[in-house]
Design a protein around this motif. Structure first.
Motif, PDB file in Angstrom:
ATOM      1  N   PRO A 287       8.618  10.603  -5.353  1.00  7.39           N
ATOM      2  CA  PRO A 287       8.690  10.433  -3.890  1.00  7.39           C
ATOM      3  C   PRO A 287       8.001  11.555  -3.118  1.00  7.39           C
ATOM      4  O   PRO A 287       7.323  11.298  -2.119  1.00  7.39           O
ATOM      5  N   GLN A 288       8.135  12.805  -3.584  1.00  6.07           N
ATOM      6  CA  GLN A 288       7.467  13.909  -2.897  1.00  6.07           C
ATOM      7  C   GLN A 288       5.960  13.810  -3.059  1.00  6.07           C
ATOM      8  O   GLN A 288       5.199  14.087  -2.122  1.00  6.07           O
ATOM      9  N   THR A 291       4.769  11.245  -0.664  1.00  6.90           N
ATOM     10  CA  THR A 291       4.779  11.799   0.689  1.00  6.90           C
ATOM     11  C   THR A 291       3.572  12.702   0.922  1.00  6.90           C
ATOM     12  O   THR A 291       2.916  12.637   1.974  1.00  6.90           O
ATOM     13  N   ASP A 292       3.249  13.540  -0.060  1.00 10.84           N
ATOM     14  CA  ASP A 292       2.172  14.517   0.095  1.00 10.84           C
ATOM     15  C   ASP A 292       0.792  13.869   0.070  1.00 10.84           C
ATOM     16  O   ASP A 292      -0.086  14.224   0.860  1.00 10.84           O
ATOM     17  N   ARG A 294       0.078  10.364   0.003  1.00 10.92           N
ATOM     18  CA  ARG A 294       0.031   9.122   0.773  1.00 10.92           C
ATOM     19  C   ARG A 294      -0.794   8.014   0.095  1.00 10.92           C
ATOM     20  O   ARG A 294      -1.789   7.531   0.640  1.00 10.92           O
ATOM     21  N   ASP A 315      16.794   5.716   1.375  1.00  7.68           N
ATOM     22  CA  ASP A 315      15.845   6.315   2.317  1.00  7.68           C
ATOM     23  C   ASP A 315      14.428   6.025   1.833  1.00  7.68           C
ATOM     24  O   ASP A 315      13.931   6.668   0.907  1.00  7.68           O
ATOM     25  N   SER A 317      11.639   6.371   3.604  1.00  5.29           N
ATOM     26  CA  SER A 317      10.612   7.049   4.399  1.00  5.29           C
ATOM     27  C   SER A 317       9.510   7.701   3.565  1.00  5.29           C
ATOM     28  O   SER A 317       8.361   7.740   4.019  1.00  5.29           O
ATOM     29  N   PRO A 318       9.798   8.201   2.331  1.00  4.20           N
ATOM     30  CA  PRO A 318       8.690   8.765   1.552  1.00  4.20           C
ATOM     31  C   PRO A 318       7.615   7.741   1.191  1.00  4.20           C
ATOM     32  O   PRO A 318       6.498   8.128   0.841  1.00  4.20           O
ATOM     33  N   ALA A 320       6.229   5.447   3.163  1.00  5.80           N
ATOM     34  CA  ALA A 320       5.673   4.855   4.374  1.00  5.80           C
ATOM     35  C   ALA A 320       4.187   4.507   4.251  1.00  5.80           C
ATOM     36  O   ALA A 320       3.701   3.605   4.934  1.00  5.80           O
ATOM     37  N   SER A 321       3.465   5.184   3.373  1.00  3.31           N
ATOM     38  CA  SER A 321       2.021   4.946   3.263  1.00  3.31           C
ATOM     39  C   SER A 321       1.683   3.719   2.419  1.00  3.31           C
ATOM     40  O   SER A 321       0.551   3.227   2.465  1.00  3.31           O
ATOM     41  N   THR A 344      13.192  -0.848   0.703  1.00  2.00           N
ATOM     42  CA  THR A 344      11.902  -0.314   1.163  1.00  2.00           C
ATOM     43  C   THR A 344      11.177  -1.206   2.162  1.00  2.00           C
ATOM     44  O   THR A 344      10.240  -0.745   2.830  1.00  2.00           O
TER      45      THR A 344
END
Length: 551
Positions: A287-288, A291-292, A294, A315, A317-318, A320-321, A344
């Motif tokens: 997930p990180q 996020t980083d 995308r 959650d 949100s990670p 989103a891309s 998701t």
């Protein structure tokens, strides 16, 4: 992390594009490429691929010429441009040739997902050497068997690895990309001119995951790579140069090779390499990473989606891309599809492929995914079902899937008996998979060896597993046939959800749950509880091991 990797040779994309070395490379090959093709503009900032395309050397030259500064690969904190990738590939080819290897020789590649894998695999193809990617965690005996079967002339790996210890060739043909002097060796290597691949190949060999027995060498050509990139990635997924791809499945696996190398390089996209394994600790970092970096497309096997769902804990949100999530390697349970979508907002596009076909040939479509169904035939392929009598079964009845298509192998390496049994007349391949088809929509029932009869009725384990997964106390499950009091009956192997400690009570509850939803011949006679399910090195559930398990 691979130390001293050759991806660091040229530094930033800007330095690469401006270097005298790179300008020389342009003058030596890429201007000629530009003159030999008619490039049609697709739109602002986008250039069509030259036609006809026959190989990945031409594709890399095209991208390096028209978008040389664009990032091809993200790896940890390092980013590698298309210009640097093209140059490194040509130099790796020169290094292989300097060892005395030539066209048709075989080079085994036992590397984790890293830029060096790209350099070795594409470098071999660049100069006509046959690339043989294999897993990084095989037993020494398996490596030795593959070296013999493939008649390997060189090995590219990491120092101190099991594959390096198993290598019986000369030290000169053992290339360890983490050796202190390797980056300098590559820097000093002369960039080799690209050779035109012959039409018949093979250009690379893949070894099957072994889920149905001893791994077998499967030859493929670059033409097969182009077909998968055009048909599935292009026509089904709509993959383009603006996409960023992340695959949890590794490059040595046919699914991962397509996701991370074949698809993004063909379409001029960017790939994120995730060098870690597929265990909980490594997946916890995904997930990180998403996020980083995308990514827009995520490729994984179902068990990875299940674990990611638990890590996200509601959650999303990670993610989103992401615009698409793709699953293959084993069937995607409908319950997992719904859980993922609820968490998701994204659908998972299930599909099925094979090493023999190189990638996916039946798949769900974006915006029209059917939970529990494998999907529809991918353009460029044909499928037919064959019943027990050798003819087509009635619609909705099971049959063995025969496949014909553009990326299909021509046989198995050194296995003429298996080739004759599997590769049929008129280009059809017997997949050994059992499906039902209704209105062009295929549903996977299992491998032919997974299905069995109880009281004269067929049992498709996946159907039973789908019901069991609907119980909240079941985290994972597999159903196999086992002898119970002299009869072969369904047995359920259960991984209970966290907090479930009373397995005796849960077994009674699951029996009642299944009996209220399935006919008697599909109801498991026993429920065997386990801490986890055995898996192959590619992440698939090892059903063969479970069939042999006795409580």
């Amino acid at each position: 992390m691979v130390r001293g990797g050759v991806y660091a040779i040229f530094g930033s994309a800007a330095k690469v594009a401006g270097s005298a070395m790179w300008l020389s490379f342009l003058a030596g090959g890429m201007v000629a490429l530009a003159a030999s093709y008619n490039y049609a503009k697709l739109g602002a900032g986008s250039v069509a691929m030259p036609q006809p395309l026959t190989d990945y050397a031409a594709i890399l030259r095209h991208h390096a010429l028209y978008q040389g500064g664009k990032t091809a690969i993200h790896y940890g904190e390092t980013s590698l441009s298309y210009a640097a990738l093209a140059d490194n590939v040509a130099r790796f080819a020169g290094l292989l040739l300097s060892l005395g290897l030539g066209s048709g020789d075989r080079c085994v590649i036992a590397l984790p997902d890293c830029p060096d894998f790209f350099h070795a695999f594409l470098g071999a193809l660049h100069c006509g050497i046959i690339a043989v990617p294999v897993g990084t965690q095989l037993p020494a005996g398996h490596y030795a068997a593959i070296f013999r079967d493939a008649r390997a002339s060189a090995l590219v790996t990491l120092g101190g690895s099991t594959s390096a210890a198993a290598w019986s060739g000369s030290d000169a043909t053992l290339l360890c990309v983490d050796a202190p002097d390797f980056a300098d060796r590559l820097r000093r290597s002369n960039a080799a001119p690209a050779t035109t691949p012959d039409a018949t190949g093979p250009h690379f060999l893949l070894y099957t995951s072994g889920s149905t027995g001893e791994p077998k060498g499967v030859p493929h050509t670059q033409r097969d790579m182009l077909a998968c990139a055009r048909r599935y990635a292009g026509e089904v997924l709509g993959l383009g140069s603006t996409d960023v791809i992340l695959s949890a499945s590794k490059l040595f696996f046919a699914f991962g090779l397509g996701n991370s190398l074949i698809f993004p390089l063909y379409h001029g996209a960017t790939v994120i390499l995730h060098p870690g394994g597929s265990g909980p600790a490594e997946l916890f970092a995904l997930p990180q990473l998403i996020t980083d970096r995308r990514p827009t497309l995520l490729f994984a096997v179902p068990s990875v989606y299940a674990m990611l769902g638990r890590i996200l804990a509601g959650d999303a949100s990670p993610l989103a891309s992401l615009r698409l999530c793709i699953s293959a390697g084993e069937p995607l349970p409908a319950a997992l599809y719904h859980q993922w979508q609820e968490t998701t907002g994204l659908e998972i596009l299930d599909g099925i492929g094979s090493t023999e076909a190189l990638h996916i040939y039946i798949a769900n479509r974006p915006g029209a995914s059917v939970p529990g169904a494998t999907g529809r035939v991918v353009p460029g392929y044909e499928a037919r079902l064959v019943g027990e009598d050798g003819g087509p079964p009635p619609e909705g009845q099971p049959g063995r899937l025969h496949l014909r298509g553009e990326s299909l192998t021509t046989g198995y390496l050194n296995r003429p008996d298996l080739t004759a049994a599997s590769l049929l007349t008129d280009g059809w391949f017997d997949t050994g998979d059992v499906f039902v088809c209704t209105g062009g929509l295929y549903r996977f029932l299992g491998r032919k060896d997974d299905l069995f009869k109880v009281g004269g009725n067929w049992v498709a384990p996946l159907a039973v597993e789908a019901v069991l997964r609907g119980h909240p106390a079941v985290l994972e499950c597999v159903v196999t046939a086992q002898e119970v009091e002299g009869l072969f009956l369904p047995v359920a192997h259960i991984v209970a959800a966290p907090g479930q400690t009373d397995t005796s009570g849960l077994a009674r509850e699951l029996r009642a749950f299944v009996q209220s939803r399935l006919p008697p011949h599909l109801c498991p006679a026993r429920f065997l509880f386990r801490a986890d399910l055995p898996r192959t090195r590619t992440g698939k559930i090892n059903r063969s091991e479970l069939r042999q398990y006795r409580a």
